[in-house]
Motif scaffolding. Structure first.
Motif: not given
Length: 379
Positions: A46, A71, A75, A100, A129, A147
């Motif tokens: 994501v 998560y 991501f 990230h 993503c 998330l």
């Protein structure tokens, strides 16, 4: 006192209106809070897209909340900002080691496209993503599971996910009430038909849809309305998920009065270009007309009863007003508490009535405004 036929008819109408019109209410219509999630499905990568413009203080406060989401899959947090914004750059340098974080910049000039839409487009293109969540630097997730909770909807069944967002509890009570009331209208439409728009800042969509649909093409001429247009353009019947669990909520710092007014004026402009707008507005107008017609009928009945010394009708009119107030407060409070919104009972009645006058005020301001402020294609 003899009950005349006229008195009986008026009493029946007043009680009927008092009982039924409170049900013409977005807070009364059903929302599905218990839609099951596939908690065993593999979570996809994501990207969280955040555009920054003149709100670096918000970014400094809230960026860690996005970077530290719990998560299990890959991501990204994509920050899209202006070039040569030294304040933002200094903040981002503090997190340059975070795996990230990804930063991209808006060109110094853009033609025929708002800076905001350009920033979102660049963020989507920078994303690695398929699923992307659009939100704001002024927002803060209410959980480190935000998330994951949103991503549990990222299945083949859906191509859009709308999450709940509102203003922080210490902010203006009326704005929180009006925002949630509008949200009820929008979510009912999204769950039962085709989503119309979203008034929040917690929206997930697919990169492939955005790219194949040429992004914001079709509304590039409007200055704002990015969330509205994304939902309105890419929503498909029964393919919009609504995520309402508390761990997926986002809260936003209260905007200034000028920003709040600006958002409403830009919506008045952009709604002309949104599909499914007439039917949505018709429902809102029907609810408002019913509410005020009920109050007017009770007041007229009361005045008539006093002038005619008709105490039976007077008692019925007073009881009808009490029925109306009790029903409207009960229905609204039940809906508000589902989102942990604590609003005093008497303010609920005042706020419901205030909405129509606030909307009228904004409509008049929009009519007087320079329409060039709402478009990137200046005349």
């Amino acid at each position: 006192m003899i009950i005349t036929e006229t008195t009986l008819i008026i009493c029946t109408l007043v009680v009927l209106f008092a009982t039924l019109t409170p049900l013409l209410n977005p807070f009364f219509r059903r929302i599905d809070f218990n839609k099951s999630k596939d908690l065993t499905a593999e979570l996809p990568p994501v990207a969280i897209i955040i555009t920054v413009h003149d709100n670096t203080a918000d970014l400094s406060k809230h960026l860690p909340l996005f970077l530290n989401q719990d998560y299990p899959a890959l991501f990204q947090v994509i920050i899209v900002t202006e070039k040569n914004d030294s304040t933002t750059e200094n903040i981002l340098k503090q997190y340059s080691h975070d795996k990230h974080l990804y930063v991209t910049f808006i060109p110094e000039s853009s033609r025929y496209m708002s800076r905001k839409k350009l920033a979102i487009t660049l963020g989507v293109k920078a994303s690695k993503c398929e699923w992307n969540i659009l939100t704001e630097a002024s927002c803060k997730p209410q959980s480190n599971k935000w998330l994951e909770s949103m991503a549990q909807n990222f299945t083949q069944a859906y191509n859009l996910v709308i999450g709940y967002s509102n203003y922080l509890p210490n902010n203006n009570t009326y704005e929180r009430f009006e925002h949630l009331r509008t949200f009820y209208y929008l979510i009912q439409r999204a769950q039962k038909q085709i989503a119309y728009r979203t008034n929040g800042t917690n929206l997930a969509f697919k990169k492939s849809d955005f790219i194949s649909g040429d992004g914001f093409r079709g509304n590039l001429h409007t200055t704002r309305g990015e969330y509205d247009f994304l939902v309105n353009k890419y929503a498909e019947k029964n393919r919009t998920a609504v995520e309402l669990r508390p761990q997926a909520w986002i809260k936003e710092d209260y905007p200034t009065k000028q920003i709040w007014q600006s958002r409403y004026l830009f919506y008045l402009n952009s709604r002309k270009f949104l599909k499914r707008s007439p039917s949505f507005r018709a429902l809102f107008n029907t609810d408002m007309v019913a509410m005020f017609a009920n109050y007017l009928l009770i007041l007229v009945a009361t005045a008539y009863a006093v002038s005619q010394h008709n105490y039976i009708l007077l008692v019925v009119a007073v009881l009808s007003m009490l029925i109306t107030l009790i029903l409207r407060i009960y229905i609204a409070r039940k809906a508000l508490l589902k989102f942990n919104e604590q609003i005093p009972s008497l303010k609920i009645i005042l706020f419901e009535c205030q909405i129509i006058f606030s909307n009228l005020s904004y409509f008049l301001k929009y009519k007087k405004a320079d329409k060039n402020e709402f478009t990137t294609h200046k005349l």
